[in-house]
Scaffold this motif. Structure first.
Motif, PDB file in Angstrom:
ATOM      1  N   TYR A 171      -7.232  -9.196 -12.532  1.00 12.49           N
ATOM      2  CA  TYR A 171      -6.492  -9.010 -11.355  1.00 12.49           C
ATOM      3  C   TYR A 171      -5.375 -10.156 -10.959  1.00 12.49           C
ATOM      4  O   TYR A 171      -4.440  -9.892 -10.683  1.00 12.49           O
ATOM      5  CB  TYR A 171      -7.331  -8.804 -10.147  1.00 12.49           C
ATOM      6  N   VAL A 209      -5.321  -6.294  -3.097  1.00  8.59           N
ATOM      7  CA  VAL A 209      -6.680  -6.623  -3.716  1.00  8.59           C
ATOM      8  C   VAL A 209      -7.556  -7.239  -2.742  1.00  8.59           C
ATOM      9  O   VAL A 209      -8.984  -6.887  -2.729  1.00  8.59           O
ATOM     10  CB  VAL A 209      -6.331  -7.815  -4.820  1.00  8.59           C
ATOM     11  N   LYS A 248      -7.854  -6.460   0.258  1.00  5.59           N
ATOM     12  CA  LYS A 248      -8.564  -5.175   1.009  1.00  5.59           C
ATOM     13  C   LYS A 248      -9.486  -4.723   0.270  1.00  5.59           C
ATOM     14  O   LYS A 248     -10.800  -4.258   0.905  1.00  5.59           O
ATOM     15  CB  LYS A 248      -7.575  -4.068   1.209  1.00  5.59           C
ATOM     16  N   LEU A 249      -9.463  -4.598  -1.201  1.00  5.64           N
ATOM     17  CA  LEU A 249     -10.433  -4.079  -2.158  1.00  5.64           C
ATOM     18  C   LEU A 249     -11.735  -5.143  -1.930  1.00  5.64           C
ATOM     19  O   LEU A 249     -13.003  -4.450  -2.071  1.00  5.64           O
ATOM     20  CB  LEU A 249      -9.935  -4.014  -3.368  1.00  5.64           C
ATOM     21  N   PRO A 256     -14.156  -7.040  -8.152  1.00  3.26           N
ATOM     22  CA  PRO A 256     -14.178  -6.460  -6.825  1.00  3.26           C
ATOM     23  C   PRO A 256     -15.255  -5.408  -6.906  1.00  3.26           C
ATOM     24  O   PRO A 256     -15.638  -5.089  -8.255  1.00  3.26           O
ATOM     25  CB  PRO A 256     -12.783  -5.705  -6.526  1.00  3.26           C
ATOM     26  N   GLU A 278     -11.638   2.369  -4.318  1.00  2.00           N
ATOM     27  CA  GLU A 278     -10.350   2.305  -4.441  1.00  2.00           C
ATOM     28  C   GLU A 278      -9.624   2.189  -3.152  1.00  2.00           C
ATOM     29  O   GLU A 278     -10.174   2.285  -2.071  1.00  2.00           O
ATOM     30  CB  GLU A 278      -9.941   3.964  -5.013  1.00  2.00           C
ATOM     31  N   VAL A 279      -8.460   1.545  -2.997  1.00  2.00           N
ATOM     32  CA  VAL A 279      -7.710   1.367  -1.783  1.00  2.00           C
ATOM     33  C   VAL A 279      -6.049   1.829  -2.094  1.00  2.00           C
ATOM     34  O   VAL A 279      -5.811   1.554  -3.381  1.00  2.00           O
ATOM     35  CB  VAL A 279      -7.795  -0.018  -1.297  1.00  2.00           C
ATOM     36  N   TYR A 321      -1.700   1.222  -5.131  1.00  2.00           N
ATOM     37  CA  TYR A 321      -2.973   1.890  -5.334  1.00  2.00           C
ATOM     38  C   TYR A 321      -3.779   1.351  -6.281  1.00  2.00           C
ATOM     39  O   TYR A 321      -3.560   1.286  -7.481  1.00  2.00           O
ATOM     40  CB  TYR A 321      -2.847   3.357  -5.328  1.00  2.00           C
ATOM     41  N   SER A 379     -10.955   0.165  -8.586  1.00  2.00           N
ATOM     42  CA  SER A 379     -11.934  -0.905  -9.262  1.00  2.00           C
ATOM     43  C   SER A 379     -13.215   0.035  -9.876  1.00  2.00           C
ATOM     44  O   SER A 379     -13.726   0.724  -9.252  1.00  2.00           O
ATOM     45  CB  SER A 379     -12.505  -1.774  -8.395  1.00  2.00           C
ATOM     46  N   PRO A 402      -8.050  -4.328 -13.224  1.00  2.00           N
ATOM     47  CA  PRO A 402      -8.069  -2.862 -12.495  1.00  2.00           C
ATOM     48  C   PRO A 402      -8.168  -1.763 -13.557  1.00  2.00           C
ATOM     49  O   PRO A 402      -7.693  -1.798 -14.744  1.00  2.00           O
ATOM     50  CB  PRO A 402      -6.526  -3.200 -12.141  1.00  2.00           C
ATOM     51  N   CYS A 426      -3.842   0.660 -11.437  1.00  2.00           N
ATOM     52  CA  CYS A 426      -2.935  -0.114 -10.618  1.00  2.00           C
ATOM     53  C   CYS A 426      -1.560   0.636 -10.549  1.00  2.00           C
ATOM     54  O   CYS A 426      -0.831   0.488 -11.367  1.00  2.00           O
ATOM     55  CB  CYS A 426      -2.695  -1.428 -11.012  1.00  2.00           C
TER      56      CYS A 426
END
Length: 396
Positions: free
Chosen positions: A62, A88, A90-91, A324, A328-329, A343, A346, A352, A355
């Motif tokens: 990442y 990331v 946020k994940l 992480p 998904e975020v 987007y 993980s 990732p 990504c």
């Protein structure tokens, strides 16, 4: 002679403009159907600068994705860094420190200004206004000098980290900015006087590249090009991130959705971004710039060289990467050209699984066909300039 026109065999001219053409910035091809110099149809082809961004991201950790994000919109690399880092984070379910958020806002807005300088300067140059180009490139150089003092780089910065930043800002950054403001204001005024009421510039920009509100929304327009149509949408206001909800600034809007409105919106956004920078520097809190978790942020070189725990964390993060939780975020930010979103998927590993980037200029490039149909061949130049297509971002 009365039936000569009916007897003559006529057909439209098909002209390939690009992909190797100065006006298409070397990475886009327009297949034009022309009636004289009137554009009957315009087929846009991208894909000439595809570097496999998403697949490259799947093969590195990442943290190692950051240099790739630098090379999306390379006119404002830190904005890409920040958007990816926020996705990331946020994940991971973490939030960077107060001081880090303010520093990110400052560098984010400085890069927005530099991006607008580049866009307006290049558009003016391609319409023959070399002097305006030189003035705004000089202004951009002043900002790049400040950026170089912050992180040691000018173009591709690699400044942001997951959970923080590479380093803190210099102690005298506010003094450097205050010393630069008078020169930057003078250069802005020079360009404003040269272009905004220039008869030639007005003739080339006004009522060209028009797109309606409905069409702009249906194509997925965001950023200055959407706001030039009069749509009041800015991610910083609609879905605030960092500390934008604490800062007072206005969102400039156009009325007609033509190239001149796009120019005016960007010129006003430069003023608003300086307003944001001044507020953020004034309210800048003290404190750390990185989250206090050695397994979610890259430790500084000094700590790696002097503390055993930091060296262990450095090895773990470099080899295994940040891991992480599975999920998904999506997170979108307001970049210089519009909504820049990442987007992420993980699978629990340090790399990732997916990504995907949402580049703001991709949708606007798709709408070139609508914006230039019925216009003159020469109108393609200012229209393509003012959507500000960046090849590295659009083709990825």
């Amino acid at each position: 002679m009365s039936d000569l026109k009916d007897s003559l065999h006529t057909e439209h001219l098909v002209l390939n403009m690009g992909p190797s053409h100065p006006a298409t910035h070397g990475t886009v091809k327009f297949t034009l159907t022309l009636d004289g110099e009137t554009v009957v149809d315009c087929e846009v082809e991208v894909g000439y600068l595809h570097r496999g961004f998403e697949k490259m991201c799947e093969s590195v950790t990442y943290t190692n994705v950051f240099p790739y994000t630098d090379r999306l919109n390379y006119c404002s690399a830190i904005m890409n860094n920040i958007s990816y880092a926020l996705a990331v984070e946020k994940l991971l379910g973490i939030e960077c420190t107060e001081r880090c958020q303010y520093i990110r806002v400052v560098t984010n807005e400085l890069m927005r200004i530099a991006d607008h300088y580049t866009n307006i300067a290049a558009a003016a140059l391609e319409l023959g206004a070399l002097t305006a180009f030189i003035y705004f490139v000089e202004a951009r150089e002043i900002l790049w000098d400040i950026l170089e003092k912050i992180c040691g780089a000018r173009l591709t910065s690699n400044y942001v980290r997951i959970g923080g930043l590479m380093c803190d800002i210099p102690e005298d950054l506010d003094d450097d900015l205050k010393a630069a403001y008078p020169k930057l204001d003078a250069l802005f005024d020079d360009v404003d006087k040269l272009l905004t009421k220039n008869r030639i510039f007005l003739d080339r920009m006004c009522d060209t590249g028009i797109i309606s509100v409905e069409e702009a929304i249906s194509y997925g327009f965001t950023g200055p090009c959407l706001r030039a149509c009069g749509v009041d949408y800015d991610v910083r206001k609609a879905q605030p991130y960092l500390v934008y909800d604490r800062i007072d600034f206005d969102v400039p809007l156009g009325r007609t959705g033509d190239n001149f409105d796009r120019y005016l919106v960007r010129m006003e956004e430069i003023k608003q971004s300086y307003k944001i920078v001044k507020q953020a520097m004034k309210d800048m809190p003290d404190g750390p710039i990185n989250v206090d978790n050695p397994y979610m942020r890259q430790p500084s070189k000094q700590d790696v060289y002097t503390r055993m725990e930091e060296m262990i964390a450095h090895f773990k993060l470099t080899i295994d990467g940040i891991k992480p939780p599975v999920g998904e975020v999506y997170l979108g930010t307001e970049a210089a050209n519009g909504e820049l979103g990442f987007y992420l998927v993980s699978d629990g590993s340090g790399r990732p699984y997916k990504c995907r980037v949402r580049p703001p200029c991709f949708t606007m490039t798709a709408a070139m066909e609508v914006m230039v149909r019925g216009a003159m061949l020469a109108d393609i130049i200012p229209t393509f300039d003012m959507i500000n297509m960046i090849g590295g971002e659009c083709d990825r």
